[in-house]
Design a protein around this motif. Structure first.
Motif, PDB file in Angstrom:
ATOM      1  N   ALA A   1      10.104  -2.743   0.430  1.00  0.00           N
ATOM      2  CA  ALA A   1       9.487  -1.908  -0.604  1.00  0.00           C
ATOM      3  C   ALA A   1       8.067  -2.368  -0.934  1.00  0.00           C
ATOM      4  CB  ALA A   1      10.346  -1.921  -1.863  1.00  0.00           C
ATOM      5  N   HIS A   2       7.649  -3.510  -0.348  1.00  0.00           N
ATOM      6  CA  HIS A   2       6.356  -4.071  -0.734  1.00  0.00           C
ATOM      7  C   HIS A   2       5.196  -3.116  -0.456  1.00  0.00           C
ATOM      8  CE1 HIS A   2       3.570  -7.173  -1.879  1.00  0.00           C
ATOM      9  NE2 HIS A   2       2.936  -7.060  -0.742  1.00  0.00           N
ATOM     10  N   GLY A   3       5.223  -2.452   0.707  1.00  0.00           N
ATOM     11  CA  GLY A   3       4.178  -1.482   1.033  1.00  0.00           C
ATOM     12  C   GLY A   3       4.120  -0.355   0.012  1.00  0.00           C
ATOM     13  N   ASP A   4       5.267  -0.039  -0.578  1.00  0.00           N
ATOM     14  CA  ASP A   4       5.292   1.035  -1.565  1.00  0.00           C
ATOM     15  C   ASP A   4       4.788   0.595  -2.933  1.00  0.00           C
ATOM     16  OD1 ASP A   4       6.392   3.308  -0.020  1.00  0.00           O
ATOM     17  OD2 ASP A   4       7.957   1.838   0.353  1.00  0.00           O
ATOM     18  N   PHE A   5       4.846  -0.703  -3.219  1.00  0.00           N
ATOM     19  CA  PHE A   5       4.164  -1.191  -4.432  1.00  0.00           C
ATOM     20  C   PHE A   5       2.667  -0.884  -4.291  1.00  0.00           C
ATOM     21  CE2 PHE A   5       7.441  -4.896  -4.689  1.00  0.00           C
ATOM     22  CZ  PHE A   5       8.405  -4.023  -5.159  1.00  0.00           C
ATOM     23  N   PHE A   6       2.166  -1.142  -3.084  1.00  0.00           N
ATOM     24  CA  PHE A   6       0.759  -0.865  -2.754  1.00  0.00           C
ATOM     25  C   PHE A   6       0.452   0.627  -2.959  1.00  0.00           C
ATOM     26  CE2 PHE A   6      -1.654   0.791   0.937  1.00  0.00           C
ATOM     27  CZ  PHE A   6      -2.897   0.221   0.726  1.00  0.00           C
ATOM     28  N   MET A   7       1.355   1.476  -2.459  1.00  0.00           N
ATOM     29  CA  MET A   7       1.155   2.919  -2.559  1.00  0.00           C
ATOM     30  C   MET A   7       1.164   3.375  -4.022  1.00  0.00           C
ATOM     31  SD  MET A   7       3.132   5.862  -3.104  1.00  0.00           S
ATOM     32  CE  MET A   7       4.803   5.313  -2.785  1.00  0.00           C
ATOM     33  N   VAL A   8       2.153   2.915  -4.788  1.00  0.00           N
ATOM     34  CA  VAL A   8       2.231   3.294  -6.206  1.00  0.00           C
ATOM     35  C   VAL A   8       0.966   2.829  -6.933  1.00  0.00           C
ATOM     36  CG1 VAL A   8       3.453   2.904  -8.388  1.00  0.00           C
ATOM     37  CG2 VAL A   8       4.746   3.327  -6.290  1.00  0.00           C
ATOM     38  N   ALA A   9       0.500   1.635  -6.582  1.00  0.00           N
ATOM     39  CA  ALA A   9      -0.723   1.113  -7.211  1.00  0.00           C
ATOM     40  C   ALA A   9      -1.905   2.032  -6.929  1.00  0.00           C
ATOM     41  CB  ALA A   9      -1.016  -0.293  -6.692  1.00  0.00           C
ATOM     42  N   ALA A  10      -1.967   2.567  -5.711  1.00  0.00           N
ATOM     43  CA  ALA A  10      -3.063   3.476  -5.370  1.00  0.00           C
ATOM     44  C   ALA A  10      -3.012   4.718  -6.256  1.00  0.00           C
ATOM     45  CB  ALA A  10      -2.980   3.859  -3.888  1.00  0.00           C
ATOM     46  N   PHE A  11      -1.806   5.264  -6.475  1.00  0.00           N
ATOM     47  CA  PHE A  11      -1.684   6.466  -7.307  1.00  0.00           C
ATOM     48  C   PHE A  11      -1.980   6.175  -8.780  1.00  0.00           C
ATOM     49  CE2 PHE A  11      -0.345  10.122  -4.883  1.00  0.00           C
ATOM     50  CZ  PHE A  11      -0.087   9.566  -3.645  1.00  0.00           C
ATOM     51  N   VAL A  12      -1.478   5.038  -9.263  1.00  0.00           N
ATOM     52  CA  VAL A  12      -1.733   4.688 -10.667  1.00  0.00           C
ATOM     53  C   VAL A  12      -3.234   4.509 -10.890  1.00  0.00           C
ATOM     54  CG1 VAL A  12      -1.407   2.902 -12.433  1.00  0.00           C
ATOM     55  CG2 VAL A  12       0.543   3.678 -11.065  1.00  0.00           C
TER      56      VAL A  12
ATOM     57  N   ILE B   1       2.856 -12.120  -8.293  1.00  0.00           N
ATOM     58  CA  ILE B   1       1.633 -12.409  -7.541  1.00  0.00           C
ATOM     59  C   ILE B   1       1.520 -11.484  -6.329  1.00  0.00           C
ATOM     60  CG2 ILE B   1       0.442 -14.158  -6.144  1.00  0.00           C
ATOM     61  CD1 ILE B   1       1.673 -16.254  -8.055  1.00  0.00           C
ATOM     62  N   GLY B   2       2.637 -11.332  -5.610  1.00  0.00           N
ATOM     63  CA  GLY B   2       2.635 -10.439  -4.442  1.00  0.00           C
ATOM     64  C   GLY B   2       2.249  -9.027  -4.845  1.00  0.00           C
ATOM     65  N   GLY B   3       2.823  -8.546  -5.945  1.00  0.00           N
ATOM     66  CA  GLY B   3       2.524  -7.200  -6.422  1.00  0.00           C
ATOM     67  C   GLY B   3       1.064  -7.070  -6.824  1.00  0.00           C
ATOM     68  N   ALA B   4       0.548  -8.072  -7.528  1.00  0.00           N
ATOM     69  CA  ALA B   4      -0.836  -8.018  -7.991  1.00  0.00           C
ATOM     70  C   ALA B   4      -1.803  -7.943  -6.807  1.00  0.00           C
ATOM     71  CB  ALA B   4      -1.146  -9.244  -8.858  1.00  0.00           C
ATOM     72  N   LEU B   5      -1.506  -8.704  -5.745  1.00  0.00           N
ATOM     73  CA  LEU B   5      -2.371  -8.665  -4.554  1.00  0.00           C
ATOM     74  C   LEU B   5      -2.323  -7.282  -3.906  1.00  0.00           C
ATOM     75  CD1 LEU B   5      -1.513 -12.133  -2.971  1.00  0.00           C
ATOM     76  CD2 LEU B   5      -3.581 -11.526  -4.231  1.00  0.00           C
ATOM     77  N   ALA B   6      -1.127  -6.693  -3.858  1.00  0.00           N
ATOM     78  CA  ALA B   6      -0.999  -5.335  -3.308  1.00  0.00           C
ATOM     79  C   ALA B   6      -1.771  -4.353  -4.171  1.00  0.00           C
ATOM     80  CB  ALA B   6       0.477  -4.944  -3.220  1.00  0.00           C
ATOM     81  N   GLY B   7      -1.773  -4.581  -5.495  1.00  0.00           N
ATOM     82  CA  GLY B   7      -2.528  -3.717  -6.400  1.00  0.00           C
ATOM     83  C   GLY B   7      -4.022  -3.774  -6.113  1.00  0.00           C
ATOM     84  N   ALA B   8      -4.524  -4.988  -5.896  1.00  0.00           N
ATOM     85  CA  ALA B   8      -5.944  -5.144  -5.574  1.00  0.00           C
ATOM     86  C   ALA B   8      -6.270  -4.432  -4.264  1.00  0.00           C
ATOM     87  CB  ALA B   8      -6.294  -6.633  -5.480  1.00  0.00           C
ATOM     88  N   ALA B   9      -5.385  -4.618  -3.269  1.00  0.00           N
ATOM     89  CA  ALA B   9      -5.606  -3.976  -1.972  1.00  0.00           C
ATOM     90  C   ALA B   9      -5.609  -2.461  -2.118  1.00  0.00           C
ATOM     91  CB  ALA B   9      -4.525  -4.418  -0.975  1.00  0.00           C
ATOM     92  N   ALA B  10      -4.756  -1.945  -3.015  1.00  0.00           N
ATOM     93  CA  ALA B  10      -4.646  -0.492  -3.184  1.00  0.00           C
ATOM     94  C   ALA B  10      -5.929   0.098  -3.746  1.00  0.00           C
ATOM     95  CB  ALA B  10      -3.468  -0.173  -4.102  1.00  0.00           C
TER      96      ALA B  10
END
Lengths: 302, 243
Positions: free
Chosen positions: A38-49, A205-214
């Motif tokens: 699901a990690h890639g989808d945290f990234f995706m949700v972050a992009a939409f938010v 931390i993993g989620g936050a990094l995905a958020g930055a990438a998004a």
């Protein structure tokens, strides 16, 4: 030569994204032996938010305020970290004693929930959305190759975030606790370590990094889609395995190598071959060095 | 003051009995041994006291305070440390990192931690010499020493240690047992699980003997060592209640 330099530059740029997302895969794998699909989808949700938040704060502004983008980026990092932590608490933590295969299936389920959740959310949906902010085309030349300032800044930000994680895990007491939990949860508890809290922090931390990438993906590529997390997630997972999953430095190195390989592959065969090249690299690596570049077998002594 | 009081502790692994109705106590500053054959429930009892397995019933008091519902990492913060069987040191971390983590639960500041580290290293000079070595490269005896040193980092009130002699040659056993006596000499209460009866009774003031999950015998070491019922417990003869 000039062409190679161009591919190398683009590869490092691409690798910065892969590395940031790969860190999330690798850290969670390191601590739970779970491949969090699901990690890639945290990234995706972050992009939409971030799309929605940026859209709201940009209303009435004719040109981009980069200061605003930075604080929205930080906000989205916190929110995505929170989403990842919440996912851990609701989905993975109750399954701590379950077989790892069950957890992975739960991860795939969570991935579907997030993708379809975004799909049915009013204002988001299935179409490609145009990101409210894009980087200007201005930049600089290295030889005859043009790179944009946006690319450079994204690489620098990614590098700093990666360095931050590396120092956190390597130098701080919390980082040592993370490595202790990774090796032996029971022994970690006996040190007085709150194992659940440490695991929650790793997800954050993993989620936050995905958020930055998004946010950086949105800003650079200019469009987002509810399936973007699937492809990027697979590529980042590949990067994590290339570097040696569970290893912090490995995630970054794996990301860079995958980025460069993909960039050169795209230059040689065309853009539609990017994914093929990425997975061919994965297969070759698994043949010749299944533990990845920095991965090692941990010897255990009785 | 009683450091540890166990009242009618029972632990089950699913339907299988681990220990049943165990009552025992340890005075502050005492060395008490838990003896018994393989599978008698000694390790299970330690795990219940440190909280890494749940007891089914009974009360565990630590300096008069009920530990019943406290999560295991908080028990460490309170001053109860458990060195598990097989040492369980962090092999992928350095000796220094292992020691630092020993003080994790104490929530002390950086300065206090490094002071404590100097104190412990003074007690264990070998570890000082190899501070940056990966703990996984140590021999079994050295790992046991590290495990004890790591436990001492939190300045515990009670140290519980499970089979410290396991797999060590006699010379190393002497070193480890000398260390345990040193630890006790500075005021630490020690609850020692050991299969090697002679060894344990040499340093313990008192002992409890477990058989099939229950206490079958207890008393001061000097009288236990000549008690024929002690060897019975090891040889698996049934212990009737009316001895």
């Amino acid at each position: 030569m000039s062409l190679l330099l161009n591919e190398l530059g683009n590869g490092i740029f691409l690798g910065a994204f892969f590395g940031l997302i790969a860190l999330g895969y690798s850290m969670v794998y390191g601590i739970l032996r779970l491949i969090n699909f699901a990690h890639g989808d945290f990234f995706m949700v972050a992009a939409f938010v971030s799309y929605t938040v940026l859209g709201a704060v940009m209303v009435g502004h004719s040109h981009t305020h980069w200061f605003t983008v930075v604080w929205v980026g930080l906000l989205v990092m916190v929110l995505t970290g929170g989403l990842a932590t919440l996912a851990n608490q609701l989905v993975y933590r109750p399954m701590r004693r379950a077989a790892i295969l069950s957890m992975m299936i739960a991860a795939i389920g969570l991935s579907q929930v997030l993708e379809n959740g975004v799909l049915v959310t009013p204002g988001w949906g299935a179409t490609y959305l145009v990101y409210p902010v894009t980087t200007p085309p201005s930049g600089f030349y290295v030889g005859s190759n043009h790179f944009t300032w946006g690319q450079l800044i994204i690489v620098v930000i990614s590098g700093l975030l990666g360095l931050g994680v590396y120092l956190l895990v390597g130098r701080t007491l919390l980082g040592k606790a993370m490595r202790a939990v990774s090796e032996d949860q029971t022994a970690a508890v006996l040190m007085g370590i709150n194992v659940d809290l440490v695991i929650a922090i790793v997800f954050f931390i993993g989620g936050a990094l995905a958020g930055a990438a998004a946010v950086m993906t949105g800003v650079y590529y200019g469009q987002i889609n509810y399936l973007m997390g699937f492809t990027v997630g697979l590529e980042a997972f590949t990067a994590a395995v290339l570097g040696g999953i569970g290893n912090i430095g490995g995630a970054v190195i794996g990301g860079l190598i995958l980025g460069i390989v993909q960039s050169i592959g795209t230059g040689l065969f065309g853009a539609e071959w990017a994914i093929v090249v990425a997975f061919a690299a994965l297969v070759l690596m698994l043949w010749f060095r299944p533990t990845g570049i920095l991965g090692e077998r941990v010897a255990r002594r009785m | 003051m009683k450091a540890l009081e166990l009242e009618e502790i029972s632990v089950y692994y699913g339907p299988v009995r681990g220990v049943e109705n165990v009552t025992l106590d340890v005075e502050e500053g005492e060395i008490v041994a838990l003896l018994g054959a393989n599978g008698a429930g000694k390790s299970t009892l330690l795990k219940a006291i440190s909280g890494i397995i749940h007891q089914k019933q009974g009360i565990i008091k630590f300096f008069g305070e009920d530990f019943h519902r406290m999560s295991p990492h908080r028990r460490v913060v309170g001053g109860l440390v458990h060195v598990p069987e097989g040492r369980r040191i962090f092999t992928a971390l350095t000796i220094g990192e292992n020691l630092e983590l020993g003080a994790y639960g104490t929530k002390t500041g950086r300065v206090e931690r490094s002071e404590r580290l100097s104190e412990v290293l003074a007690m264990f000079p070998f570890l000082k010499e190899h501070f940056k070595r990966l703990a996984g490269t140590l021999s079994g005896g050295e790992q046991q020493v590290l495990a004890i040193a790591r436990a001492m980092m939190s300045n515990p009130k009670v140290l519980m240690i499970d089979e410290p002699s396991l797999g060590l040659d006699p010379q190393k056993i002497d070193i480890v047992y000398d260390l345990l006596q040193e630890v006790a000499a500075i005021g630490t209460t020690v609850l020692l699980v050991e299969q090697n009866v002679k060894l344990a009774l040499e340093i313990a003031a008192r002992a409890y003997v477990l058989q099939q999950g229950s206490v079958v015998l207890s008393g001061v070491s000097s009288s236990l060592i000549n008690d024929p019922r002690l060897s019975d417990a090891y040889l698996g003869k049934a212990a009737d209640g009316d001895h």
